[in-house]
Scaffold this motif. Structure first.
Motif, PDB file in Angstrom:
ATOM      1  N   PRO A   1      26.271  23.255  42.653  1.00  0.00           N
ATOM      2  CA  PRO A   1      26.678  24.445  41.908  1.00  0.00           C
ATOM      3  C   PRO A   1      26.630  25.726  42.750  1.00  0.00           C
ATOM      4  O   PRO A   1      27.460  26.616  42.574  1.00  0.00           O
ATOM      5  CB  PRO A   1      25.675  24.489  40.754  1.00  0.00           C
ATOM      6  N   GLU A   2      25.659  25.827  43.659  1.00  0.00           N
ATOM      7  CA  GLU A   2      25.589  27.011  44.522  1.00  0.00           C
ATOM      8  C   GLU A   2      26.771  27.068  45.475  1.00  0.00           C
ATOM      9  O   GLU A   2      27.280  28.159  45.786  1.00  0.00           O
ATOM     10  CB  GLU A   2      24.260  27.018  45.279  1.00  0.00           C
ATOM     11  N   ASP A   3      27.223  25.908  45.940  1.00  0.00           N
ATOM     12  CA  ASP A   3      28.408  25.876  46.810  1.00  0.00           C
ATOM     13  C   ASP A   3      29.651  26.308  46.037  1.00  0.00           C
ATOM     14  O   ASP A   3      30.557  26.934  46.604  1.00  0.00           O
ATOM     15  CB  ASP A   3      28.618  24.479  47.383  1.00  0.00           C
TER      16      ASP A   3
ATOM     17  N   ILE B   1      31.948  37.562  40.355  1.00  0.00           N
ATOM     18  CA  ILE B   1      31.590  36.877  41.596  1.00  0.00           C
ATOM     19  C   ILE B   1      32.288  37.633  42.718  1.00  0.00           C
ATOM     20  O   ILE B   1      33.519  37.768  42.721  1.00  0.00           O
ATOM     21  CB  ILE B   1      32.041  35.403  41.611  1.00  0.00           C
ATOM     22  N   GLU B   2      31.511  38.145  43.657  1.00  0.00           N
ATOM     23  CA  GLU B   2      32.059  38.917  44.764  1.00  0.00           C
ATOM     24  C   GLU B   2      31.502  38.377  46.080  1.00  0.00           C
ATOM     25  O   GLU B   2      30.281  38.310  46.259  1.00  0.00           O
ATOM     26  CB  GLU B   2      31.702  40.398  44.603  1.00  0.00           C
ATOM     27  N   ASP B   3      32.419  37.946  46.933  1.00  0.00           N
ATOM     28  CA  ASP B   3      32.038  37.396  48.244  1.00  0.00           C
ATOM     29  C   ASP B   3      30.999  36.291  48.117  1.00  0.00           C
ATOM     30  O   ASP B   3      29.996  36.235  48.843  1.00  0.00           O
ATOM     31  CB  ASP B   3      31.517  38.509  49.153  1.00  0.00           C
ATOM     32  N   GLY B   4      31.219  35.394  47.136  1.00  0.00           N
ATOM     33  CA  GLY B   4      30.365  34.215  46.981  1.00  0.00           C
ATOM     34  C   GLY B   4      29.036  34.470  46.323  1.00  0.00           C
ATOM     35  O   GLY B   4      28.161  33.593  46.346  1.00  0.00           O
ATOM     36  N   LYS B   5      28.865  35.649  45.709  1.00  0.00           N
ATOM     37  CA  LYS B   5      27.611  35.964  45.039  1.00  0.00           C
ATOM     38  C   LYS B   5      27.867  36.469  43.624  1.00  0.00           C
ATOM     39  O   LYS B   5      28.822  37.212  43.392  1.00  0.00           O
ATOM     40  CB  LYS B   5      26.831  37.027  45.830  1.00  0.00           C
ATOM     41  N   ILE B   6      26.996  36.060  42.692  1.00  0.00           N
ATOM     42  CA  ILE B   6      27.069  36.572  41.324  1.00  0.00           C
ATOM     43  C   ILE B   6      26.495  37.977  41.320  1.00  0.00           C
ATOM     44  O   ILE B   6      25.367  38.211  41.779  1.00  0.00           O
ATOM     45  CB  ILE B   6      26.277  35.665  40.355  1.00  0.00           C
ATOM     46  N   THR B   7      27.298  38.947  40.802  1.00  0.00           N
ATOM     47  CA  THR B   7      26.858  40.339  40.841  1.00  0.00           C
ATOM     48  C   THR B   7      26.734  40.918  39.425  1.00  0.00           C
ATOM     49  O   THR B   7      25.896  40.469  38.661  1.00  0.00           O
ATOM     50  CB  THR B   7      27.810  41.174  41.716  1.00  0.00           C
TER      51      THR B   7
END
Length: 484
Positions: free
Chosen positions: A377-379, A415-421
């Motif tokens: 899920p993190e990938d 989701i921005e640049d692979g991160k939840i914001t």
């Protein structure tokens, strides 16, 4: 007459025979009367329900009810015609009158009446409360008061709390003119918490719930009212700081568990056999053809212990089963009841369900979910440059004929640049069920079923269901919002 408390809850057949004076001879007479004007098949559905519900609003008990009901629905099938009648009086005269009424509605070529029954061997998927159903309102009230206190203690910005608890014990007995016979005792409970948070002029809401096929003792042992209330409060507080959802086509990641409701609505209903028999489903005539990404496998499974959508037998007396609907993207089959299976020349999947003895059975889902994949899920999150992560859903609308849907996300994040914001508000997902599944590019290994709160509506009937899915990524989906 014997009282319900004197009859073991797991002795389903004995309950109806001793409580209401039903006999096998009476069942045979009613089925004979049901087929007296002709017909291919007839069945009797006996039901007895004891229920309790409580509601607290602002720490005040606003609703409390207990009740019992009993009745029998009698169905006669002749070709594609169905005659149906029901009675809430289970004496012999009223049952025979209802059988005659159903017979006249569906008159057709005669068939010999049944003599003798073969009882179905069924699993035991849920514990039945010892002694049947005990109406200890104080214990149930304490559950929702605990939820109320926990929600208020979560944050001073929680300004209103409502909590409710409902429980029922349903006993059924089904006898068919083909000699089939089945009975069951079905517990069901649910606890809900709803909160409102306020910060200045900004007002938000949150809700959470849990339930399953259990009595009060089993439920308390597995679910915490405090955790549910805190989850509802967390959702409301989170929304106070949310930014407007972006709009447009983008990558979307759906979280595990309750987001399976999108799968249920956008795909599941379209795979019920009555819609496909009539050619009104977007999936009609597509068996054996690709309808989703090769990563997608969808099943409907009524045999999971304790789950809200599970049943030892469906409402036609057939054992439930696990049915593969979509396998590696290929449509494999539909959910059928006895009528649709006979008319379509396919196997019965044990999916005949009804809201009560007032209603005819029809093909319905039980627990419908997508199987786990192999992705971390993190990938999945890391693979998204700019998109939306939706771990929780509210309501939605679906057009069965074309698969188009609109769903609101009750909790969502950028989701921005692979991160939840940042959390976002007012996000809606817009798409077409069969088309959306073709854009599934990653499927997580974190399959999760919902907390036991699903209720499905169809043709005016509501039945309890379960949903689920792992984390999945859709490469393309339209998001409705007011932000950028």
């Amino acid at each position: 007459m014997t009282s319900p408390a004197d009859i073991p809850a797991n002795n389903h057949k004995r309950y109806f025979f001793e409580k209401f004076g039903i006999t096998e001879r009476l069942l045979e007479r009613c089925l004979g009367e049901a087929l007296s004007a002709g017909g291919d098949y007839a069945d009797l559905y006996f039901e007895s329900v004891t229920a309790v519900s409580l509601g607290v609003d602002e720490q005040i008990v606003k609703s409390a009810s207990t009740g019992t009901s009993a009745g029998c629905g009698i169905r006669v099938i002749s070709g594609e015609r169905t005659g149906y009648a029901y009675t809430d009086n289970l004496n012999a005269d009223r049952l025979l009158h209802a059988a005659k009424t159903a017979a006249l509605i569906a008159s057709g070529p005669a068939k010999a009446p049944v003599q003798g029954f073969t009882e179905a061997q069924t699993p035991d998927l849920y514990p039945v409360p010892l002694g049947g159903f005990d109406l200890d309102l104080a214990a149930r009230l304490e559950l929702i008061l605990r939820a109320d206190r926990a929600a208020r203690a979560f944050d001073p910005r929680i300004v209103q709390v409502r909590a409710s608890y409902s429980e029922e014990l349903r006993r059924v007995l089904i006898a068919g003119s083909d000699g089939s016979f089945a009975s069951d005792t079905q517990p069901l409970c649910r606890l809900n918490a709803f909160v409102i948070a306020k910060d200045g002029d900004n007002t938000t809401k949150g809700q959470a719930g849990a339930g399953g096929r259990a009595g009060l003792a089993q439920f308390v042992g597995s679910k915490s009212p405090e955790n549910l209330a805190q989850e509802a409060a967390r959702g409301a507080i989170l929304q106070l700081g949310a930014v407007p959802a972006p709009a447009g086509e983008m990558e979307v990641v759906l979280g595990p568990g309750w987001p399976g409701i999108l799968l249920h609505e956008a795909v599941g209903h379209g795979l019920e056999a009555d819609f496909n028999r009539k050619g009104t489903s977007a999936f009609s005539g597509l068996i054996g053809r690709p309808v989703a990404s090769p990563k997608v496998t969808v099943v409907d499974n009524g045999t999971i212990e304790g789950r809200r959508g599970s049943l030892n037998v469906d409402d036609e007396g057939s054992p439930t089963q696990e049915t593969v609907l979509i396998e590696n993207g290929i449509l494999k089959g539909y959910l059928t009841d006895k009528l649709s299976a006979r008319l379509m020349g396919t196997a019965n999947t044990g999916s005949g369900r009804r809201e009560s003895y007032h209603c005819v059975p029809m093909p319905r889902m039980t627990n419908t979910y997508m199987l786990a994949g192999e992705d971390d899920p993190e990938d999945i999150i890391r693979s998204v440059k700019r998109g939306l992560y939706a771990p929780n859903f509210g309501g939605g609308q679906v057009d069965i004929t074309n698969g188009k849907f609109v769903f609101s996300a009750s909790e969502a994040y950028l989701i921005e640049d692979g991160k939840i914001t940042a959390p976002v508000r007012d996000a809606t997902l817009i798409g077409n069920g069969p088309e959306a599944l073709k854009h599934v590019s990653m499927v997580g290994y974190d399959l999760k079923l919902d907390e036991g709160i699903g209720t499905c509506g169809k043709d005016g009937q509501s039945v309890p269901v379960g949903v689920g899915m792992p984390t999945i990524k859709l490469d393309r989906m339209t998001v409705g919002g007011t932000g950028r």
